[in-house]
Design a protein around this motif. Structure first.
Motif, short mmCIF file in Angstrom:
data_model
loop_
_atom_site.label_atom_id
_atom_site.label_comp_id
_atom_site.label_asym_id
_atom_site.label_seq_id
_atom_site.Cartn_x
_atom_site.Cartn_y
_atom_site.Cartn_z
N THR A 8 -5.16 -5.19 -1.99
CA THR A 8 -6.54 -4.76 -2.30
C THR A 8 -7.22 -4.11 -1.10
O THR A 8 -8.33 -3.58 -1.23
N LEU A 9 -6.56 -4.13 0.06
CA LEU A 9 -7.15 -3.51 1.25
C LEU A 9 -6.98 -2.00 1.25
O LEU A 9 -7.62 -1.30 2.02
N GLY A 10 -6.10 -1.50 0.41
CA GLY A 10 -5.87 -0.06 0.36
C GLY A 10 -4.39 0.26 0.24
O GLY A 10 -3.53 -0.62 0.34
N ALA A 11 -4.11 1.54 0.04
CA ALA A 11 -2.72 1.98 -0.19
C ALA A 11 -1.80 1.69 0.99
O ALA A 11 -0.59 1.52 0.81
N ASP A 12 -2.35 1.61 2.19
CA ASP A 12 -1.52 1.37 3.38
C ASP A 12 -1.30 -0.11 3.67
O ASP A 12 -0.76 -0.47 4.72
N TYR A 13 -1.73 -0.98 2.74
CA TYR A 13 -1.65 -2.42 3.01
C TYR A 13 -0.88 -3.19 1.95
O TYR A 13 -0.94 -4.42 1.91
N THR A 14 -0.16 -2.49 1.08
CA THR A 14 0.75 -3.19 0.18
C THR A 14 1.91 -3.71 1.02
O THR A 14 2.15 -3.23 2.14
N GLU A 15 2.66 -4.66 0.48
CA GLU A 15 3.79 -5.22 1.25
C GLU A 15 4.78 -4.12 1.62
O GLU A 15 5.25 -4.04 2.77
N GLU A 16 5.07 -3.26 0.66
CA GLU A 16 6.02 -2.17 0.90
C GLU A 16 5.50 -1.23 1.99
O GLU A 16 6.24 -0.83 2.90
N ALA A 17 4.21 -0.89 1.90
CA ALA A 17 3.64 0.03 2.89
C ALA A 17 3.62 -0.58 4.28
O ALA A 17 3.92 0.10 5.27
N ILE A 18 3.30 -1.87 4.36
CA ILE A 18 3.27 -2.54 5.67
C ILE A 18 4.67 -2.59 6.27
O ILE A 18 4.86 -2.35 7.47
N ARG A 19 5.67 -2.89 5.43
CA ARG A 19 7.06 -2.92 5.93
C ARG A 19 7.44 -1.54 6.49
O ARG A 19 8.07 -1.43 7.55
N GLU A 20 7.07 -0.50 5.76
CA GLU A 20 7.39 0.86 6.21
C GLU A 20 6.65 1.21 7.50
O GLU A 20 7.20 1.88 8.38
N ARG A 21 5.42 0.74 7.62
CA ARG A 21 4.66 1.00 8.84
C ARG A 21 5.28 0.28 10.03
O ARG A 21 5.33 0.82 11.14
N ILE A 22 5.76 -0.93 9.80
CA ILE A 22 6.41 -1.69 10.88
C ILE A 22 7.69 -0.99 11.32
O ILE A 22 7.99 -0.90 12.52
N GLU A 23 8.44 -0.46 10.35
CA GLU A 23 9.71 0.21 10.66
C GLU A 23 9.51 1.65 11.14
O GLU A 23 10.47 2.32 11.51
N GLY A 24 8.26 2.11 11.12
CA GLY A 24 7.98 3.47 11.57
C GLY A 24 8.36 4.53 10.56
O GLY A 24 8.48 5.71 10.90
N LYS A 25 8.56 4.12 9.32
CA LYS A 25 8.99 5.07 8.29
C LYS A 25 7.83 5.60 7.46
O LYS A 25 7.99 6.53 6.69
N ARG A 26 6.70 4.95 7.58
CA ARG A 26 5.58 5.29 6.69
C ARG A 26 4.90 6.57 7.14
O ARG A 26 4.50 6.70 8.29
N ALA A 27 4.82 7.49 6.23
CA ALA A 27 4.05 8.72 6.46
C ALA A 27 3.24 8.98 5.20
O ALA A 27 3.70 8.72 4.09
N ARG A 28 2.05 9.46 5.38
CA ARG A 28 1.20 9.71 4.22
C ARG A 28 1.84 10.77 3.33
O ARG A 28 2.18 11.85 3.81
N ALA A 29 1.97 10.43 2.07
CA ALA A 29 2.59 11.37 1.13
C ALA A 29 1.65 12.54 0.87
O ALA A 29 0.45 12.35 0.69
N ALA A 30 2.21 13.73 0.89
CA ALA A 30 1.40 14.92 0.60
C ALA A 30 1.06 14.94 -0.88
O ALA A 30 1.84 14.50 -1.72
N LYS A 31 -0.11 15.46 -1.19
CA LYS A 31 -0.51 15.55 -2.59
C LYS A 31 0.41 16.50 -3.33
O LYS A 31 0.75 17.56 -2.82
N ALA A 32 0.76 16.10 -4.52
CA ALA A 32 1.58 17.00 -5.34
C ALA A 32 0.74 18.20 -5.75
O ALA A 32 -0.44 18.06 -6.04
N PRO A 33 1.33 19.39 -5.75
CA PRO A 33 0.56 20.57 -6.15
C PRO A 33 0.03 20.40 -7.57
O PRO A 33 0.71 19.85 -8.43
N ARG A 34 -1.17 20.89 -7.79
CA ARG A 34 -1.76 20.80 -9.12
C ARG A 34 -1.00 21.70 -10.09
O ARG A 34 -0.55 22.78 -9.72
N ALA A 35 -0.94 21.23 -11.30
CA ALA A 35 -0.28 22.04 -12.32
C ALA A 35 -1.08 23.32 -12.55
O ALA A 35 -2.30 23.32 -12.48
N ASP A 36 -0.37 24.40 -12.81
CA ASP A 36 -1.03 25.68 -13.05
C ASP A 36 -1.76 25.63 -14.38
O ASP A 36 -1.16 25.44 -15.43
#
Length: 449
Positions: free
Chosen positions: A226-254
């Protein structure tokens, strides 16, 4: 920056109104105004409107508070913004009293509006959606008046007013937990170690599908997610391992319209991702083609014609907006006038009897509400320059016609706003194309020099 909150008034309406009108807080009542009622008799006028409600409920009114950052706004501007917000929220259909309090370190507005509107006597529906609407209105008004706006961070959930205030003063449990997690991530090698370190710092850990933490003195557990997208268990694990990078927004559909060209040369995304760069080049080719098709379809052959047409469309949009505002103001004025006329007529018999009564004091005590309502309506009609009571049926007919006109104008304004955005995109794309075309020439001139 302004922070807003709203709460229902379920009892002691007069006390709530007295509190917000406190002369010590409102510069001797210089910063008190009202709509659809007199602030001196607002409680009685609210109650009269409530008595005509089509649906009974527990709420007598709603109390909206708009707090500004200390030192960011002067009293008069704050009051003006408060009035604009109150008008936008009540849409010219609810009585309200607005006051600006200046007795504390920060200027803040209090708006108390009747829970039932005086046009068709429906109740105001307060929910999450209406609150976010209020917050967006407040933010827009702040921007228009050159004030800052609270911008939620990407991936973060919105905060309640209480959470915002608590986090600001350093007492938010969520805020403290986020700080603790952020501080520990660079120091630990696993998610499990992070939990151990949190536990050592005094946090109680509750394992499960969603890990929760509770600080000493905290009543309830807080789920990390509930703290935000960067604080889920998966996200925290990735941040600890240095793998976490903010995902780029998918291009909008035409969607068929024309989109802005992407400045690939100055795009950080394009520099970091070959895939994105490739997509951006294709996107630009498509949008350039659409831009040229638009010019052909609209018979725009010269750049000056495009500039001229863009300005014309913008002017049409502004005229439509002005016409819409004019109709909305007339509707609000008519709604108030109809309310006062109806009140005057309904209470006239009682007031006439009061004037003829031998014991006026006793009669007034027995019919105080109706007498006060009649006097307030008479005062409002006199202030509006009404010497002869207009026909309610005729006014209602005009009001309905104005409502239809407003809806038509709103539809036209929406189309024009879309057209303005479209022309702005076309012009920006042409400017980008022309600029790109000039750059190689500049390079050649430099080489020749």
């Amino acid at each position: 920056m302004a922070v807003t909150k709203i709460k229902p008034v379920k009892s002691t309406l007069s006390k709530a109104l007295d509190y917000i009108q406190n002369p010590d807080k409102t510069d001797g009542k210089m910063l008190v105004s009202s709509f659809g009622c007199s602030y001196e008799t607002a409680d009685i006028e609210f109650e009269y409107t409530l008595s005509q409600a089509l649906q009974k409920g527990n709420n007598l009114a709603f109390h909206l508070i708009q707090s500004f950052e200390p030192g960011e706004v002067d009293y008069e501007t704050a009051h003006k913004i408060g009035k604009q917000l109150a008008d936008a929220v009540t849409k010219g259909q609810h009585e309200y009293v607005l006051t600006t309090h200046i007795d504390k370190g920060h200027v803040h507005n209090h708006i108390i509006f009747c829970a039932v509107n005086f046009v068709d006597h429906h109740k105001y529906n307060s929910n999450k959606r209406s609150y976010y609407g209020i917050r967006n209105m407040s933010d827009r008004l702040c921007r228009e008046n050159g004030l800052s706006v609270v911008v939620p961070k990407k991936g973060n959930k919105g905060k309640s007013y209480a959470e915002y205030q608590a986090e600001k003063t350093g007492t938010s449990w969520k805020g403290k937990l986020k700080i603790a997690v952020d501080a520990l991530i660079p120091q630990v090698s696993s998610f499990e170690e992070l939990l151990q370190r949190l536990q050592a710092a005094g946090y109680e850990i509750k394992p499960g599908k969603y890990v929760s933490c509770r600080a000493p003195g905290q009543e309830r557990f807080t789920r990390l997610k509930t703290l935000g997208a960067d604080y889920t268990e998966e996200a925290i694990r990735e941040r600890i391992e240095g793998k976490r990078a903010r995902a780029a927004k998918a291009p909008r559909a035409d969607r068929g319209g024309v989109s802005l060209l992407i400045d690939i040369e100055n795009s950080i995304k394009a520099a970091q991702s070959k895939g994105y760069e490739h997509w951006a080049k294709i996107h630009n080719l498509k949008q350039a083609a659409k831009t040229m098709n638009f010019l052909t379809e609209n018979r725009i052959e010269q750049y000056t014609d495009l500039v001229s047409r863009t300005m014309e469309v913008a002017a049409e949009s502004e005229q439509a907006a002005d016409a819409l505002k004019s109709v909305e103001k007339r509707l609000a004025d008519m709604a108030v006038l109809m309310k006062h006329v109806a009140t005057y007529q309904k209470t006239k018999t009682v007031y006439d009897a009061y004037r003829k009564a031998k014991n006026k004091e006793r009669y007034r005590a027995e019919h105080e509400r109706d007498i006060i309502l009649h006097e307030a309506a008479a005062k409002a009609l006199k202030a509006a320059g009404i010497t002869k009571l207009p026909n309610i049926a005729a006014m209602q007919k005009e009001y309905e016609a104005l409502q239809a006109q407003k809806e038509a104008l709103y539809a036209d304004y929406g189309k024009l706003k879309k057209k303005v955005r479209e022309y702005d995109v076309i012009k920006q794309n042409i400017d980008s194309i022309l600029q790109t075309g000039k750059q190689p020439e500049r390079g050649k001139e430099t080489e020749r020099g």
